[in-house]
Motif scaffolding. Sequence first.
Motif, PDB file in Angstrom:
ATOM      1  N   ALA A 162      37.501  83.377 -39.972  1.00 33.10           N
ATOM      2  CA  ALA A 162      38.291  84.453 -39.357  1.00 33.10           C
ATOM      3  C   ALA A 162      37.404  85.563 -38.798  1.00 33.10           C
ATOM      4  O   ALA A 162      37.746  86.192 -37.799  1.00 33.10           O
ATOM      5  CB  ALA A 162      39.276  85.018 -40.375  1.00 33.10           C
ATOM      6  N   ASP A 163      36.234  85.787 -39.444  1.00 35.59           N
ATOM      7  CA  ASP A 163      35.378  86.914 -39.065  1.00 35.59           C
ATOM      8  C   ASP A 163      34.089  86.485 -38.371  1.00 35.59           C
ATOM      9  O   ASP A 163      33.172  87.291 -38.220  1.00 35.59           O
ATOM     10  CB  ASP A 163      35.012  87.717 -40.324  1.00 35.59           C
ATOM     11  CG  ASP A 163      36.228  88.353 -40.974  1.00 35.59           C
ATOM     12  OD1 ASP A 163      37.205  88.624 -40.242  1.00 35.59           O
ATOM     13  OD2 ASP A 163      36.212  88.563 -42.198  1.00 35.59           O
ATOM     14  N   ILE A 164      34.006  85.227 -37.934  1.00 39.20           N
ATOM     15  CA  ILE A 164      32.734  84.713 -37.427  1.00 39.20           C
ATOM     16  C   ILE A 164      32.220  85.506 -36.223  1.00 39.20           C
ATOM     17  O   ILE A 164      30.999  85.667 -36.060  1.00 39.20           O
ATOM     18  CB  ILE A 164      32.851  83.206 -37.084  1.00 39.20           C
ATOM     19  CG1 ILE A 164      31.461  82.581 -36.912  1.00 39.20           C
ATOM     20  CG2 ILE A 164      33.728  82.976 -35.868  1.00 39.20           C
ATOM     21  CD1 ILE A 164      30.642  82.541 -38.174  1.00 39.20           C
ATOM     22  N   ASP A 165      33.113  86.047 -35.408  1.00 43.62           N
ATOM     23  CA  ASP A 165      32.661  86.824 -34.249  1.00 43.62           C
ATOM     24  C   ASP A 165      31.911  88.086 -34.664  1.00 43.62           C
ATOM     25  O   ASP A 165      31.054  88.585 -33.932  1.00 43.62           O
ATOM     26  CB  ASP A 165      33.845  87.197 -33.355  1.00 43.62           C
ATOM     27  CG  ASP A 165      34.419  86.001 -32.617  1.00 43.62           C
ATOM     28  OD1 ASP A 165      33.743  84.962 -32.557  1.00 43.62           O
ATOM     29  OD2 ASP A 165      35.560  86.099 -32.118  1.00 43.62           O
ATOM     30  N   SER A 166      32.248  88.605 -35.853  1.00 44.35           N
ATOM     31  CA  SER A 166      31.605  89.836 -36.311  1.00 44.35           C
ATOM     32  C   SER A 166      30.193  89.585 -36.841  1.00 44.35           C
ATOM     33  O   SER A 166      29.458  90.542 -37.098  1.00 44.35           O
ATOM     34  CB  SER A 166      32.451  90.496 -37.404  1.00 44.35           C
ATOM     35  OG  SER A 166      32.452  89.720 -38.595  1.00 44.35           O
ATOM     36  N   PHE A 167      29.810  88.337 -36.993  1.00 41.62           N
ATOM     37  CA  PHE A 167      28.469  88.027 -37.486  1.00 41.62           C
ATOM     38  C   PHE A 167      27.412  88.257 -36.411  1.00 41.62           C
ATOM     39  O   PHE A 167      26.238  88.413 -36.719  1.00 41.62           O
ATOM     40  CB  PHE A 167      28.399  86.563 -37.956  1.00 41.62           C
ATOM     41  CG  PHE A 167      28.907  86.342 -39.350  1.00 41.62           C
ATOM     42  CD1 PHE A 167      28.034  86.007 -40.375  1.00 41.62           C
ATOM     43  CD2 PHE A 167      30.258  86.458 -39.643  1.00 41.62           C
ATOM     44  CE1 PHE A 167      28.493  85.796 -41.665  1.00 41.62           C
ATOM     45  CE2 PHE A 167      30.727  86.246 -40.928  1.00 41.62           C
ATOM     46  CZ  PHE A 167      29.842  85.921 -41.949  1.00 41.62           C
ATOM     47  N   GLY A 168      27.832  88.241 -35.146  1.00 38.72           N
ATOM     48  CA  GLY A 168      26.847  88.316 -34.077  1.00 38.72           C
ATOM     49  C   GLY A 168      26.090  87.003 -33.963  1.00 38.72           C
ATOM     50  O   GLY A 168      26.602  85.939 -34.312  1.00 38.72           O
ATOM     51  N   LYS A 169      24.864  87.054 -33.511  1.00 38.65           N
ATOM     52  CA  LYS A 169      24.061  85.840 -33.324  1.00 38.65           C
ATOM     53  C   LYS A 169      23.682  85.239 -34.674  1.00 38.65           C
ATOM     54  O   LYS A 169      23.059  85.897 -35.514  1.00 38.65           O
ATOM     55  CB  LYS A 169      22.804  86.157 -32.527  1.00 38.65           C
ATOM     56  CG  LYS A 169      21.920  84.947 -32.239  1.00 38.65           C
ATOM     57  CD  LYS A 169      20.722  85.336 -31.409  1.00 38.65           C
ATOM     58  CE  LYS A 169      19.742  84.174 -31.246  1.00 38.65           C
ATOM     59  NZ  LYS A 169      20.347  83.026 -30.573  1.00 38.65           N
ATOM     60  N   LEU A 170      24.065  83.983 -34.873  1.00 41.17           N
ATOM     61  CA  LEU A 170      23.697  83.304 -36.111  1.00 41.17           C
ATOM     62  C   LEU A 170      22.226  82.925 -36.064  1.00 41.17           C
ATOM     63  O   LEU A 170      21.724  82.428 -35.054  1.00 41.17           O
ATOM     64  CB  LEU A 170      24.551  82.050 -36.298  1.00 41.17           C
ATOM     65  CG  LEU A 170      26.061  82.260 -36.452  1.00 41.17           C
ATOM     66  CD1 LEU A 170      26.777  80.914 -36.597  1.00 41.17           C
ATOM     67  CD2 LEU A 170      26.383  83.146 -37.647  1.00 41.17           C
ATOM     68  N   GLN A 171      21.518  83.149 -37.172  1.00 35.12           N
ATOM     69  CA  GLN A 171      20.082  82.886 -37.223  1.00 35.12           C
ATOM     70  C   GLN A 171      19.750  81.626 -38.009  1.00 35.12           C
ATOM     71  O   GLN A 171      18.998  80.772 -37.549  1.00 35.12           O
ATOM     72  CB  GLN A 171      19.362  84.095 -37.825  1.00 35.12           C
ATOM     73  CG  GLN A 171      19.502  85.348 -36.978  1.00 35.12           C
ATOM     74  CD  GLN A 171      18.965  86.572 -37.684  1.00 35.12           C
ATOM     75  OE1 GLN A 171      19.196  86.755 -38.876  1.00 35.12           O
ATOM     76  NE2 GLN A 171      18.257  87.420 -36.950  1.00 35.12           N
ATOM     77  N   THR A 172      20.300  81.515 -39.211  1.00 32.84           N
ATOM     78  CA  THR A 172      20.017  80.338 -40.030  1.00 32.84           C
ATOM     79  C   THR A 172      21.171  80.066 -40.992  1.00 32.84           C
ATOM     80  O   THR A 172      21.869  80.997 -41.422  1.00 32.84           O
ATOM     81  CB  THR A 172      18.698  80.497 -40.816  1.00 32.84           C
ATOM     82  OG1 THR A 172      18.391  79.273 -41.473  1.00 32.84           O
ATOM     83  CG2 THR A 172      18.792  81.602 -41.842  1.00 32.84           C
ATOM     84  N   ILE A 173      21.367  78.800 -41.293  1.00 30.58           N
ATOM     85  CA  ILE A 173      22.348  78.359 -42.286  1.00 30.58           C
ATOM     86  C   ILE A 173      21.627  77.426 -43.250  1.00 30.58           C
ATOM     87  O   ILE A 173      20.906  76.518 -42.823  1.00 30.58           O
ATOM     88  CB  ILE A 173      23.535  77.621 -41.629  1.00 30.58           C
ATOM     89  CG1 ILE A 173      24.290  78.546 -40.668  1.00 30.58           C
ATOM     90  CG2 ILE A 173      24.490  77.067 -42.688  1.00 30.58           C
ATOM     91  CD1 ILE A 173      25.380  77.859 -39.868  1.00 30.58           C
ATOM     92  N   HIS A 174      21.805  77.682 -44.537  1.00 32.17           N
ATOM     93  CA  HIS A 174      21.276  76.776 -45.558  1.00 32.17           C
ATOM     94  C   HIS A 174      22.467  76.171 -46.308  1.00 32.17           C
ATOM     95  O   HIS A 174      23.429  76.875 -46.635  1.00 32.17           O
ATOM     96  CB  HIS A 174      20.372  77.515 -46.539  1.00 32.17           C
ATOM     97  CG  HIS A 174      19.140  78.094 -45.919  1.00 32.17           C
ATOM     98  ND1 HIS A 174      18.341  77.389 -45.062  1.00 32.17           N
ATOM     99  CD2 HIS A 174      18.574  79.326 -46.046  1.00 32.17           C
ATOM    100  CE1 HIS A 174      17.333  78.140 -44.675  1.00 32.17           C
ATOM    101  NE2 HIS A 174      17.456  79.329 -45.247  1.00 32.17           N
ATOM    102  N   SER A 175      22.385  74.890 -46.594  1.00 36.44           N
ATOM    103  CA  SER A 175      23.492  74.239 -47.295  1.00 36.44           C
ATOM    104  C   SER A 175      22.963  73.195 -48.260  1.00 36.44           C
ATOM    105  O   SER A 175      21.882  72.622 -48.046  1.00 36.44           O
ATOM    106  CB  SER A 175      24.458  73.603 -46.294  1.00 36.44           C
ATOM    107  OG  SER A 175      23.798  72.633 -45.496  1.00 36.44           O
TER     108      SER A 175
END
Length: 313
Positions: A162-175
């Motif tokens: 729901a709030d992904i637009d507020s994150f701005g540019k995504l840099q890294t995801i760890h999973s």
Amino acid sequence: MVTKLGLIGLTEGNGHPYSWGAIINGYNKDALAKANWDIIYNYVRKRDISEFGFDNIKISHVWTQDNIVSENLASAINAEHVVQNYMDMVDEVDAVIIARDDYENHLEMAKPFLEAGIKVLVDKPLTLDLSELIYFKNYLLNGQLMSVAGLRFAKELDDVKADIDSFGKLQTIHSSVIMDWEKYGIHIIDGVLGIINEKPKYIKYVSDGAGLYVVGFESGLTWTINTLGNSVKTFNIEIWSECKRATVEIQDNFSMFRRMLYRFVKLVEENKVIYNPENTLISIALLIAGKISRENDKKIILDELYSQLGIEG
């Protein structure tokens, strides 16, 4: 008139016939307790009665390769008929759920139903063979076939989406995910790709130690996937961006399964596709590419796979 579903199972370590069956049909407490799926029994018995069942649709027929298991499954999920051969369902049901994660057998089991015009839900991963994925493609895109990990619909990811637009540019995801790439990688792939609106560009297998894969995107986003083998249960996603960070541990299996099954029910009863079938092609292409990368120790660019699948890179 009640829509009749057929349910096909069971594979070692995968209790989806019981959990999915209970969500659709409700369950018999005593029979489910005897099924030796304590994790499933413990989480379904904590749910409210309002969370079970869908209007005018029931699992009527079940099959497993063991008749004793089939009888117990039918009792546990209140199904009326046990069949001796899953092919017997072709003329008896309106749609079929193949609740088995042995992807090597999915094509053989799904094909008779697909070619008879019957809608099919196939447990993940749909396949790890590109030629099979190409066969499945038209059935996916025309709404006759559905295959997606429930984790794509996990409640724990709702706030991030729901709030992904507020994150701005995504840099890294760890999973991180338990078990192996072939059967469990699709969980985390569908979970993460359900958050972001970008196709993976490449994947590279990096390390045997934690089964580490690195996925890159055109935007510069880097995503690491750890497959942990026999470890403590975890489906973990961590996101860093210019503006925010988020850490999500996914634990509510019941809700993600119900959300997935809701989409299949809508597909069967109303011919409504309320998910994007192309996402399955992208997710499975990444899964296949990761396997190739590990086996050949090289970075795999996904453009060639996308091209063969008719997907714009």
